[in-house]
Design an enzyme around this catalytic site. Structure first.
Site, PDB file in Angstrom:
ATOM      1  N   SER A  98      -0.051   9.086  -5.586  1.00 36.45           N
ATOM      2  CA  SER A  98       0.054  10.468  -5.106  1.00 36.45           C
ATOM      3  C   SER A  98       0.942  11.301  -6.017  1.00 36.45           C
ATOM      4  O   SER A  98       0.633  12.462  -6.311  1.00 36.45           O
ATOM      5  CB  SER A  98       0.605  10.489  -3.679  1.00 36.45           C
ATOM      6  OG  SER A  98      -0.315   9.902  -2.791  1.00 36.45           O
TER       7      SER A  98
ATOM      8  N   ALA B 207       1.934   1.699  -3.549  1.00 34.34           N
ATOM      9  CA  ALA B 207       0.805   2.163  -4.355  1.00 34.34           C
ATOM     10  C   ALA B 207       0.484   3.627  -4.067  1.00 34.34           C
ATOM     11  O   ALA B 207       0.256   4.417  -4.996  1.00 34.34           O
ATOM     12  CB  ALA B 207      -0.423   1.288  -4.088  1.00 34.34           C
ATOM     13  N   GLU B 208       0.472   4.003  -2.800  1.00 34.64           N
ATOM     14  CA  GLU B 208       0.142   5.393  -2.465  1.00 34.64           C
ATOM     15  C   GLU B 208       1.212   6.352  -2.974  1.00 34.64           C
ATOM     16  O   GLU B 208       0.901   7.448  -3.436  1.00 34.64           O
ATOM     17  CB  GLU B 208      -0.047   5.575  -0.960  1.00 34.64           C
ATOM     18  CG  GLU B 208      -0.379   7.008  -0.615  1.00 34.64           C
ATOM     19  CD  GLU B 208      -1.394   7.159   0.490  1.00 34.64           C
ATOM     20  OE1 GLU B 208      -1.718   8.322   0.789  1.00 34.64           O
ATOM     21  OE2 GLU B 208      -1.859   6.160   1.052  1.00 34.64           O
ATOM     22  N   THR B 209       2.448   5.936  -2.917  1.00 32.53           N
ATOM     23  CA  THR B 209       3.530   6.771  -3.444  1.00 32.53           C
ATOM     24  C   THR B 209       3.295   7.064  -4.923  1.00 32.53           C
ATOM     25  O   THR B 209       3.326   8.216  -5.362  1.00 32.53           O
ATOM     26  CB  THR B 209       4.891   6.078  -3.240  1.00 32.53           C
ATOM     27  OG1 THR B 209       5.133   5.963  -1.840  1.00 32.53           O
ATOM     28  CG2 THR B 209       6.021   6.846  -3.896  1.00 32.53           C
TER      29      THR B 209
ATOM     30  N   VAL C  89       0.833  -1.202   0.000  1.00 33.29           N
ATOM     31  CA  VAL C  89       0.000   0.000   0.000  1.00 33.29           C
ATOM     32  C   VAL C  89       0.873   1.259   0.000  1.00 33.29           C
ATOM     33  O   VAL C  89       0.548   2.249  -0.664  1.00 33.29           O
ATOM     34  CB  VAL C  89      -0.998  -0.019   1.174  1.00 33.29           C
ATOM     35  CG1 VAL C  89      -1.744   1.302   1.290  1.00 33.29           C
ATOM     36  CG2 VAL C  89      -1.985  -1.169   1.010  1.00 33.29           C
TER      37      VAL C  89
END
Length: 137
Positions: A63, A58-60, A55
């Site tokens: 974003s 993925a968030e990196t 996660v």
């Protein structure tokens, strides 16, 4: 924009969490973002890649993609992320590839597919970011 130029613009470079987890951004374009992360050091007690590590990757990516879309007048802030873990990874490196699902005026969403070194899907994630007016000054 090159990867080095993008990271140089960020207030905290690549980010302390990304540095700690070994996330390395390898491609940034408006259509696709790619990064790698080692499994070693990012495992849960059974020796499997920690779902939270997937996660983070993925968030990196989502974003950054949202921030690129939002710039220069807006900033991106995450409002939702989910992940489906398909298979375990126990060694090597995983690679995340983010592609846009929606790039709007007030919201951006990305799908992030994380694969192991054999190209097998480890995780599928979706992240949504709100696009807010950039602070003045």
């Amino acid at each position: 924009m090159s990867i080095d130029e993008f990271i140089a613009q960020m207030p905290h470079g690549n980010g302390p969490l990304n540095d700690k987890m070994g996330v390395v951004i390898t491609e940034i374009t408006p259509e696709r973002l790619v990064a790698t992360m080692p499994v070693e050091g990012n495992t849960q007690p059974y020796g499997l890649l920690h779902g939270g590590a997937s996660v983070v990757l993925a968030e990196t990516l989502g974003s950054i993609g949202s921030a690129i879309h939002a710039a220069p007048d807006k900033i991106a802030v995450g409002v939702d992320i989910n992940a489906t873990h398909h298979r375990a990874a126990t060694s090597g490196t995983v690679t995340g590839t983010a592609t846009p699902i929606h790039l709007g005026r007030s919201m951006a969403a990305f799908e992030v597919v994380i694969v192991d070194e054999a190209g097998r899907r480890v995780c599928t994630s979706r992240i949504t970011c709100a696009l807010l007016d950039a602070p003045k000054g």
